[in-house]
Structure formats: structure tokens, C-alpha cells
Write a protein that holds these residues in place. Structure first.
Motif, PDB file in Angstrom:
ATOM      1  N   LEU A   6       0.474   7.874  10.019  1.00 50.52           N
ATOM      2  CA  LEU A   6      -0.481   6.903  10.552  1.00 50.52           C
ATOM      3  C   LEU A   6      -1.025   7.362  11.898  1.00 50.52           C
ATOM      4  N   TRP A   7      -0.127   7.811  12.772  1.00 51.55           N
ATOM      5  CA  TRP A   7      -0.586   8.303  14.070  1.00 51.55           C
ATOM      6  C   TRP A   7      -1.420   9.566  13.912  1.00 51.55           C
ATOM      7  N   GLY A   8      -1.008  10.417  12.981  1.00 52.13           N
ATOM      8  CA  GLY A   8      -1.789  11.634  12.749  1.00 52.13           C
ATOM      9  C   GLY A   8      -3.194  11.336  12.254  1.00 52.13           C
ATOM     10  N   SER A   9      -3.328  10.346  11.388  1.00 50.26           N
ATOM     11  CA  SER A   9      -4.647   9.994  10.868  1.00 50.26           C
ATOM     12  C   SER A   9      -5.558   9.446  11.959  1.00 50.26           C
ATOM     13  N   ARG A  10      -4.946   8.871  12.991  1.00 57.29           N
ATOM     14  CA  ARG A  10      -5.739   8.298  14.077  1.00 57.29           C
ATOM     15  C   ARG A  10      -6.031   9.309  15.185  1.00 57.29           C
TER      16      ARG A  10
ATOM     17  N   SER B 255       0.873  -1.174   0.000  1.00 61.38           N
ATOM     18  CA  SER B 255       0.000   0.000   0.000  1.00 61.38           C
ATOM     19  C   SER B 255       0.911   1.227   0.000  1.00 61.38           C
ATOM     20  N   SER B 256       0.609   2.222   0.797  1.00 63.97           N
ATOM     21  CA  SER B 256       1.415   3.444   0.837  1.00 63.97           C
ATOM     22  C   SER B 256       0.959   4.289   2.011  1.00 63.97           C
ATOM     23  N   ALA B 257       1.859   5.148   2.481  1.00 60.80           N
ATOM     24  CA  ALA B 257       1.455   6.132   3.481  1.00 60.80           C
ATOM     25  C   ALA B 257       0.372   7.054   2.926  1.00 60.80           C
ATOM     26  N   ALA B 258       0.311   7.156   1.593  1.00 65.09           N
ATOM     27  CA  ALA B 258      -0.737   7.961   0.967  1.00 65.09           C
ATOM     28  C   ALA B 258      -2.128   7.396   1.231  1.00 65.09           C
ATOM     29  N   ALA B 259      -2.207   6.140   1.663  1.00 65.44           N
ATOM     30  CA  ALA B 259      -3.496   5.516   1.946  1.00 65.44           C
ATOM     31  C   ALA B 259      -4.215   6.175   3.109  1.00 65.44           C
ATOM     32  N   TYR B 260      -3.457   6.793   4.016  1.00 63.68           N
ATOM     33  CA  TYR B 260      -4.079   7.422   5.186  1.00 63.68           C
ATOM     34  C   TYR B 260      -3.641   8.866   5.387  1.00 63.68           C
ATOM     35  N   THR B 261      -2.914   9.412   4.409  1.00 62.80           N
ATOM     36  CA  THR B 261      -2.542  10.829   4.472  1.00 62.80           C
ATOM     37  C   THR B 261      -3.086  11.520   3.225  1.00 62.80           C
ATOM     38  N   PRO B 262      -4.281  12.078   3.287  1.00 63.28           N
ATOM     39  CA  PRO B 262      -4.897  12.679   2.095  1.00 63.28           C
ATOM     40  C   PRO B 262      -4.083  13.849   1.566  1.00 63.28           C
ATOM     41  N   THR B 263      -4.096  13.999   0.242  1.00 65.25           N
ATOM     42  CA  THR B 263      -3.406  15.105  -0.403  1.00 65.25           C
ATOM     43  C   THR B 263      -4.135  15.473  -1.691  1.00 65.25           C
TER      44      THR B 263
END
Length: 553
Positions: free
Chosen positions: A533-537, A425-433
Motif C-alpha cells: 500500500l505504501w509502495g503504491s502511494r 478486497s486484497s493487497a492485489a488491488a494496489y500491487t499490480p502483477t
């Protein structure tokens, strides 16, 4: 037919052509010969299959004295049956639970080389080996060894209960068999008569042999099949078998203690592979891996970047790697570097993925690990991203992963030996841009797919991991499609940014291998991926505000 062994008469059942190699099946406690019915049906076309009721079970004699159930008597019973059903040739033995315990007694007997061609044991170690196993761990009581001893004691709680006279018999007569059947998923409850008489096996042997173990070894080829969900025999109890069996193959099967009843086709296949090999046929790929301990790893998009680095890392661990890529030349370069093999594969082509999965299974065996790594990048605003761009990125990044999970997942399920699927997957999966709507959406779908699939495949012993890298210096940056602006300038700018970050693909590869070994679910790689990931949570509002900042535009 009936076979006499001393004062005991044994009920013996023959199936198939006596001219074929003989496979002799020994049941455990509290069963009788009927537990093998499914395995018998799967083997009789190729083998002369023999089952029998051990003393105290089924239609065989039920001696009253506990002393009549000692292992030496059980071994004599076995040799009497083997002599009766195959007097001219040694037999291939397959045994379960207490059948395995008495099987070990027979194959470590001086008579074994002339009468036993191979031994497949399921969920039943030698009591002498258990005694030696305990002694070695008591001699060096490290935390690990103490933990193993305590864990096995917890799994062996019933042994003390079986030594309790009157009460244990009463519990069985009051319906304990129905409880066992419900817990273990058995179609039929064990017969009370088998359970009551069979407890004499424990009383005649357990403490006597474990307290004063003998050194019992064998040169007979031994295949150990270990059910992953066995409630009674822990994996640690089998660790030292190489000390006693000079020709040893270790295999696992996804199932509970009575896996031979629940999955007779799987057990029959393993027995057939082993017997055929011992009889002179080439070893199947699965059997070769059981001997060597090497895993078979399939990686998509292995021609460069994370895929190539992952292939190198698995190969460095001693595994055999199959490298696939849409560009066959680059896949071959990877394979040549690591001593693997290469295939061309477009993961967006479902039929091609299915065909290759079946070809790999036929030529190399069912993979232990599949890494769905192939992917492409599309960048630019949503309003500038065409339907064609969306279709392309979803075909590769999402459907390509789905195709790989389905094609290889089915093979793993049917093989019933577990496995692991890794989806990149990618960090982009949970960090919208705002700059990566298509790419981020495809990778978010891969992340959720992996989480759902992990839940579905867990009962099959198949792990699923989603790997979420952040900014990694790979060739994908120079192949990114930008839906607006100057392609070459944007690619060059993005590539330079990733190069300055300079996190290598090898770092992701190490995390992938570690995730497989430890069966981790979601693995963020790089500091920014972990922070995202932590930021998204914890602070999703902040992440949404940061999404308004353009990247690479």
C-alpha cells in the motif's frame, strides 16, 4: 379538548380510537404539539394517540412567573392529561427534548407505576440524572471523564444564553428561529412565542436541579432513542441510565436532534415495537438487540478460510452470526461451531441475494454488520484468460459484493439505525502483477467501490471498510483456477508457498472486527500488504517494475 392543571389550561389533542392503548406524546423546546404530526399519522391506526401543548407553548396557558415552570408543575400537568384521556389504564409516554426532561420527572414520581405503562425518551435526560452524572465524574476526574464534561459543556452553550434576560428574547424575535431551522433541517421555524415563554423552563429548573440532584429511579420500562447527530445531548450523558432505570432498552437512530420530525416513520416503528412488547407481544429482533447489546452479523463465504475465522471472531465477541456459503454443508459447520445459523447463497445470483436479505430481515432483523467475503481466484496471463474466466471472477468477486452492498445496504438505510459493511478486497488491488490480472482487477474494483460507498453511506451512519489481506493461508489457494499450465501442480506449488508464509485467517478476522469497531476505511493486513500500500502511494514506478515478475507460474 382542554384539561385544567391548577391555574393552567392545557390544549390537548386526541387521535384514533380511544379503545386502543393510549400513547401520550410530549413535545420539547421550542416546539408545540405539531412537532409530532408525522408520528401521530403513523400510529393512529393502532393506538389512541394524544398530544398536548405544554404550559408556555402553543394554545396552552402561558404563566408569567418563572416559578410556574418548575418540573413539579410540569409533572402535575402530565398526570392531569393522562387522567383525562385514559382514566382507567396507564399510558405509554413518548417524549422529546424538554418533554423528555419533564417525562423523567413524571416516570420517577411515586404516581408513575399506576399511570405510566412505558416511557420512550428522545434527546432529553433527567436533570437529576445529569447532576449525579456530573458528580460522579468530578469525584473521579480521569482524562476520559474530564473530556466528557467539557464536551457536554460545549454542546450546552445555549443554556447560559437562555438565562440572559432581554437579550435572549430579542434574538429570538429577530429571527433566531430561522437560523435554527436552517441548521437542523426543519421545514418550519419554531414559533417565537413558544421560544420566548419556553426559556422559563431553563431558568426555573436547570441550575437548581443540577446543583442539588435527587436520586430518582424507576421500574417503568424505558426505551432510550439517541440520535447520532444530536448537537445538544452527547452520548456520554446517557451512560449512567442503567443506574436509574431497572428495565432499560438503548437504541440509536441516524438523525439530528429533531429526528422525530425528520423521520417520523422510523420513530413510530420504534415506539410501536416497544409498546407492543411491553404490552405482551414478543420482542422484535431489533428490540432484543437493544436490550442485549449483541450485534447481528451476516458473512458470505463463511464456510471456510477468512469467512469462517471472521464468524468465529465475531461470535467470540458475543455477536450473533449468520453464516452463508454456496456450499450449505460448510456454512452449517461454521454455524454449528459458533451457535449461529446458516443459509445457502450464491452471491453471483442477484435475486438470491435480495431474497435472502429480505428473509434474514424478517426472521432475524436488519443486520448490524455485513461482511462480503465470498470470492474466487483466477490466475494466469491476461492473454490466456478467456472471457468466460473474466465473467466468472467478476460475477463473484465484484458483482457478488455489489449485490450484498445493495441488498443489505437498503435495509440498513430504511432501518435508520446505522450499521457497517465490510468488503474483502486484497493487497492485489494496489500491487499490480502480470500473474493475476483478472483477480487483481476484480479486487481493485472492490476497493474503489468501498471508497465510493463509504462516502455515500456516511450520512446514513453506515460505515464501509475495505480489507486488503496479503498472503494468507486459506483453502482458496487449492481452489484457484490457473488459465494455463498444469492445474494440480500450480495449485500445489501455490498452496505450499502460502503455507510457508503461514499467516492465519484468524489474523485477518481480528482486523475485520477491529475495523468495524473503529470504522476504518482501508485496512491492509500482513506486512506485505502494508508495504504494498505504501509502495503504491510513494513509489508507483517501482511497483510497476515489480509487476513484471511472475508469481506462481
Amino acid at each position: 379538548m382542554r384539561v385544567e392543571s391548577g391555574d393552567v389550561s392545557l390544549a390537548v389533542y386526541e387521535h384514533g380510537d380511544p379503545a386502543n392503548p393510549t400513547v401520550l406524546l410530549i413535545h420539547g423546546y421550542p416546539d408545540d404539539h405539531a412537532m409530532w404530526d408525522g408520528v401521530v399519522d403513523a400510529l393512529i391506526s393502532r393506538y389512541h394517540v394524544v398530544t398536548y401543548d405544554v404550559r408556555g407553548a402553543g394554545d396552552s396557558s402561558h404563566p408569567r412567573a418563572v416559578s410556574q415552570y418548575r418540573l413539579e408543575h410540569l409533572a402535575n400537568d402530565f398526570f392531569a392529561v393522562a387522567d383525562a384521556v385514559s382514566p382507567a389504564k396507564p399510558v405509554h409516554v413518548v417524549a422529546h427534548d424538554w418533554g423528555s426532561i419533564q417525562g423523567w420527572e413524571a416516570v420517577t414520581d411515586p404516581r408513575a407505576p399506576a399511570r405510566v405503562a412505558s416511557y420512550t425518551t428522545i434527546s432529553g435526560p433527567s436533570l437529576d440524572h445529569i447532576g449525579m452524572w456530573i458528580r460522579r465524574r468530578m469525584a473521579k476526574p480521569s482524562p476520559r471523564h474530564v473530556g466528557q464534561l467539557l464536551n457536554q459543556q460545549l454542546h450546552s452553550w445555549y443554556i447560559l444564553f437562555f438565562h440572559t434576560p432581554v437579550v435572549s428574547e430579542l434574538v429570538w424575535r429577530l429571527g433566531a428561529g430561522k437560523v435554527v431551522a436552517r441548521i437542523e433541517g426543519l421545514k418550519h421555524a419554531p414559533r417565537v412565542k413558544n421560544a420566548v415563554h419556553g426559556m422559563k423552563l431553563y431558568r426555573a429548573n436547570i441550575f437548581q436541579r443540577v446543583r442539588a440532584p435527587r436520586e430518582r429511579s424507576t421500574d417503568v420500562p424505558v426505551q432510550v432513542i439517541a440520535p447520532t447527530g444530536d448537537r445538544y445531548v452527547t452520548p456520554a450523558l446517557l451512560e449512567d441510565l442503567h443506574l436509574w432505570a431497572s428495565r432499560l432498552w438503548r437504541r440509536k437512530v441516524i438523525g439530528r436532534h429533531w429526528v422525530a420530525t425528520a423521520k417520523p416513520g422510523v420513530i413510530a416503528r420504534m415506539v410501536d415495537e416497544f409498546v407492543s412488547h411491553v404490552s405482551g407481544s414478543p420482542a422484535t429482533h431489533a428490540l432484543e438487540r437493544a436490550k442485549s447489546g449483541r450485534s447481528l452479523v451476516v458473512i458470505t463465504g463463511a464456510g471456510s478460510g477468512i469467512g469462517r475465522a471472521t464468524a468465529q471472531e465475531f461470535a467470540a465477541q458475543g455477536d450473533f452470526v449468520i453464516a452463508t456459503d454456496i456450499d450449505l454443508a460448510t456454512a452449517r459447520e461454521t454455524a454449528d461451531q459458533i451457535g449461529g445459523v446458516a443459509y445457502q447463497l450464491d452471491v453471483a445470483d442477484e435475486a438470491a441475494v435480495n431474497d435472502l436479505a429480505n428473509r434474514i430481515a424478517a426472521e432475524h432483523g436488519v443486520p448490524d454488520v455485513v461482511v462480503n467475503n465470498a470470492g474466487i481466484a483466477v490466475a494466469g496471463p491476461f492473454m490466456d484468460t478467456s472471457t468466460k474466466d473474466w465473467q466468472r471472477v467478476l460475477d463473484v468477486n465484484l458483482l457478488g459484493v455489489i449485490h450484498g452492498c445493495q441488498a443489505f445496504g437498503r435495509l440498513m438505510i430504511d432501518a435508520a439505525e446505522g450499521g457497517h459493511i465490510v468488503n474483502i478486497s486484497s493487497a492485489a488491488a494496489y500491487t499490480p502483477t502480470r500473474s493475476l490480472p483478472a483477480y487483481a482487477s476484480s479486487k481493485a474494483a472492490v476497493l474503489m467501490l468501498s471508497e465510493c460507498l463509504r462516502a455515500e453511506l456516511a450520512p446514513q451512519g453506515i460505515g464501509v471498510s475495505a480489507i486488503c489481506p496479503g498472503i494468507v493461508n486459506t483453502p482458496i489457494t487449492r481452489a484457484t483456477t490457473f488459465v494455463s499450465g498444469n492445474q494440480e501442480q500450480l495449485r500445489e506449488r501455490t498452496a505450499r508457498a502460502y503455507q510457508r508464509r503461514n499467516f492465519p485467517a484468524s489474523g485477518v478476522a481480528r482486523e475485520i472486527v477491529a475495523a468495524v469497531r473503529s470504522n476504518r476505511a482501508v485496512v491492509p493486513v500482513t506486512i506485505e500488504a502494508k508495504a504494498g500500500l505504501w509502495g503504491s502511494r510513494l513509489t508507483p514506478g517501482v511497483m510497476r517494475r515489480l509487476a513484471r515478475i511472475g508469481v506462481g507460474q
